[in-house]
Design an enzyme around this catalytic site. Structure first.
Site, PDB file in Angstrom:
ATOM      1  N   ASP A  39      -2.492 -16.169 -23.236  1.00  0.00           N
ATOM      2  CA  ASP A  39      -1.710 -17.470 -22.794  1.00  0.00           C
ATOM      3  C   ASP A  39      -1.514 -18.411 -24.048  1.00  0.00           C
ATOM      4  OD1 ASP A  39      -2.312 -16.113 -20.707  1.00  0.00           O
ATOM      5  OD2 ASP A  39      -3.377 -17.632 -19.598  1.00  0.00           O
ATOM      6  N   GLN A  55      -5.199 -18.076 -26.099  1.00  0.00           N
ATOM      7  CA  GLN A  55      -6.162 -17.668 -25.547  1.00  0.00           C
ATOM      8  C   GLN A  55      -6.468 -16.289 -26.639  1.00  0.00           C
ATOM      9  OE1 GLN A  55      -8.092 -17.563 -22.172  1.00  0.00           O
ATOM     10  NE2 GLN A  55      -7.630 -19.439 -23.203  1.00  0.00           N
ATOM     11  N   PHE A  98     -11.322 -20.582 -20.976  1.00  0.00           N
ATOM     12  CA  PHE A  98      -9.878 -20.238 -20.477  1.00  0.00           C
ATOM     13  C   PHE A  98      -8.857 -21.158 -20.932  1.00  0.00           C
ATOM     14  CE2 PHE A  98     -11.063 -16.448 -17.135  1.00  0.00           C
ATOM     15  CZ  PHE A  98     -11.670 -15.697 -18.205  1.00  0.00           C
ATOM     16  N   SER A  99      -7.576 -20.843 -20.055  1.00  0.00           N
ATOM     17  CA  SER A  99      -6.470 -21.697 -20.397  1.00  0.00           C
ATOM     18  C   SER A  99      -6.482 -23.029 -20.280  1.00  0.00           C
ATOM     19  CB  SER A  99      -5.249 -21.005 -19.899  1.00  0.00           C
ATOM     20  OG  SER A  99      -4.942 -19.883 -20.472  1.00  0.00           O
ATOM     21  N   GLU A 219      -1.704 -18.399 -11.140  1.00  0.00           N
ATOM     22  CA  GLU A 219      -2.180 -18.904 -12.546  1.00  0.00           C
ATOM     23  C   GLU A 219      -1.440 -19.809 -13.318  1.00  0.00           C
ATOM     24  OE1 GLU A 219      -5.131 -15.364 -13.841  1.00  0.00           O
ATOM     25  OE2 GLU A 219      -3.168 -14.721 -14.384  1.00  0.00           O
TER      26      GLU A 219
HETATM   27  C1  FRU Z   1      -3.396 -15.744 -17.499  1.00  0.00           C
HETATM   28  C2  FRU Z   1      -5.254 -16.056 -17.443  1.00  0.00           C
HETATM   29  C3  FRU Z   1      -5.591 -17.498 -16.977  1.00  0.00           C
HETATM   30  C4  FRU Z   1      -6.889 -17.447 -17.542  1.00  0.00           C
HETATM   31  C5  FRU Z   1      -6.747 -16.709 -19.058  1.00  0.00           C
HETATM   32  C6  FRU Z   1      -7.917 -15.962 -19.362  1.00  0.00           C
HETATM   33  O1  FRU Z   1      -3.238 -14.686 -18.279  1.00  0.00           O
HETATM   34  O2  FRU Z   1      -5.920 -15.063 -16.568  1.00  0.00           O
HETATM   35  O3  FRU Z   1      -5.717 -17.622 -15.690  1.00  0.00           O
HETATM   36  O4  FRU Z   1      -6.992 -18.886 -17.920  1.00  0.00           O
HETATM   37  O5  FRU Z   1      -5.777 -15.836 -18.688  1.00  0.00           O
HETATM   38  O6  FRU Z   1      -7.794 -15.609 -20.554  1.00  0.00           O
END
Ligand code: FRU
Length: 492
Positions: A39, A55, A98-99, A219
């Site tokens: 992401d 990410q 994470f994001s 998400e």
């Molecule tokens: C979406 C996701 C987010 C999370 C991240 C982890 O692709 O699953 O919800 O924060 O990627 O890498």
């Protein structure tokens, strides 16, 4: 197991600098410095530059141990990598950073708001929201982390799926963010929080609930006003298909509606897919200094992402083009950022050229191109059956885009693009057309194709792994078609 400390990560990045530089990557779509990218995160304008974090797992081309990679650009197209910004090195984010998103603070510092993930017993993870503050290069995690944890959650919502904060500033200078979670049945909830300073946060409302029609967990929410409407973007997991609008698996949804200020709830009036192609997920937007709402997504999809992982490559994953978005006639329109036009060169154009059977046109080829075309029937010979444009083509490989006016379907097909994986290679969408007249803009950047239909009414994106030596472009029509086409090389 690698040491997950940020200094270690940065030293590793230095050690592999030569590898990173020698890789063939997209020219203007951000790909990871090395390793894995998913992401877009922290998309923001800070101190005269666009910052785009992502990410990032520097250590392999698989998803693992989420860091935040970091790049900057002055025009959203030429990106410069900076050292990794975050590594999972605290107890509250040991499983991954994470994001999240970013915003400038009144004192000129840059605030990152991200999801810290830690493990608890039984193979479960707990997700909380955390802050790091920095200067555009180095970021310090806040001593008071996490800044939002399960204590802020209304009863019945999940602390195991509680992630992806997207922050913005209100006119009164206070901050808001939306965060995803789900109920005990796994159905997505978008929560609204407020803060005076980015450090202390208060739960405001459940902005929007998934009633179960659009997948399960949602998400990466984003929420903003646009052209007199409010827009909520989410990336639902586990979708069931609906006609040609939504497909199985992970998808992207744009809801257009209004915001009830009193109840602090979003009331959707319409929903649509954001991208109708194969690879697009987790988009994030910013408001540019000149007032444009620009969206960028991960040009991959969690369900199909084994496709392009070519073992010799030391990177995997790329962002979409940044796209200016607008709401017109109750729909989301997208166009590539106008900055792209300054990189057009070597125009080749043909006007009212007849396509019947196979056709190649001198000067029309390449893997880093921007191509605008209009097709229409030759009215003397009736409505054609099918029109196809192939690209990234050589003797063995091609990716194609086919339009069948009698069905109003446009299909992208990368079955012959060189993939050896049995994942999704085709996708269709319904398009509007006036008696077989269709406008297409096709943008290729080595390992991807993005197709903007009817001036941005719909977009189809797909990653392709075809060797960049395959740069043929050809046309085919079953029934006579008249075509106007202009093709530019990009970044020559
Ligand atoms: C979406 C996701 C987010 C999370 C991240 C982890 O692709 O699953 O919800 O924060 O990627 O890498």
């Amino acid at each position: 197991m690698k040491d997950k400390n940020l200094l270690f990560t940065r030293a590793y990045e230095q050690a592999v600098a030569q590898d990173a530089a020698s890789e063939i990557k997209p020219v203007f779509h951000l790909a990871p410095y090395i390793g894995w990218l998913n992401d877009p995160n922290g998309f923001s304008f800070y101190q005269g530059q666009y910052h785009l974090f992502y990410q990032y797992n520097p250590y392999s081309t698989e998803w693992d141990s989420m860091h935040w990679g970091h790049a900057v650009s002055r025009d959203l197209l030429r990106w410069t990598h900076l050292p990794a910004a975050l590594a999972p090195d605290e107890f509250y984010d040991a499983f991954g950073c994470f994001s999240g998103s970013a915003i400038e603070l009144p004192d000129g510092k840059h605030l990152l708001l991200y999801t810290g993930v830690r493990e608890e017993g039984g193979g479960k993870t707990v997700q909380t929201q955390c802050v790091a503050v920095g200067d555009g290069l180095d970021y310090l995690k806040y001593a008071g982390n996490p800044v939002i944890d399960e204590a802020a959650l209304p009863a019945g919502l999940s602390r195991n799926d509680f992630r992806d904060p997207k922050v913005w500033r209100e006119a009164d200078n206070s901050l808001r963010c939306v965060i995803s979670t789900c109920n005990m049945d796994g159905l997505g909830r978008v929560l609204l929080f407020s803060s005076p300073d980015g450090l202390s946060w208060r739960f405001e409302s459940v902005l929007m609930e998934n009633d179960g029609r659009l997948g399960r967990m949602w998400e990466c929410p984003d929420f903003f006003s646009l052209n007199g409407k409010h827009v909520l973007l989410v990336s639902p997991m586990d979708m069931l298909p609906e006609g040609f609008e939504y497909h199985n698996g992970n998808g992207t949804v744009c809801m257009i509606g209004r915001y009830d200020e009193g109840a602090k709830r979003f009331i959707p009036e319409a929903d649509q897919a954001i991208d109708y192609g194969i690879d697009f997920y987790a988009p994030q937007t910013i408001l540019t200094p000149d007032g444009r709402r620009v969206m960028i997504g991960w040009m991959q999809n969690p369900d199909t992402c084994t496709l392009n992982r070519i073992s010799e490559r030391k990177w995997f994953g790329q962002m979409s083009l940044p796209r200016e978005v607008s709401v017109r006639n109750g729909r989301l329109y997208q166009r590539p950022v106008r900055e792209l036009e300054q990189y057009r060169s070597n125009p080749v154009f043909y006007k009212s050229i007849t396509v019947l059977g196979n056709l190649r046109l001198s000067g029309i080829e390449g893997r880093t191109v921007d191509m605008e075309m209009t097709i229409r029937p030759d009215y003397n010979s009736g409505l054609y059956q099918k029109f196809t444009v192939c690209f990234a083509q050589d003797k063995q490989y091609k990716t194609s885009l086919s339009f069948r006016p009698h069905e109003s379907t446009l299909k992208i097909d990368r079955k012959f693009s060189g993939s050896r994986r049995a994942c999704i290679h085709q996708r269709r969408c319904l398009v509007h057309h006036e008696k077989g007249m269709l406008r297409l803009r096709i943008i290729l950047d080595r390992f991807s194709a993005e197709i903007f239909v009817n001036d941005g009414e719909q977009v189809m994106s797909a990653a392709i792994s075809t060797d960049i030596a395959a740069k043929g472009i050809s046309f085919f029509s079953d029934g006579q078609v008249l075509m106007d086409i202009t093709k530019y090389d990009l970044f020559a």
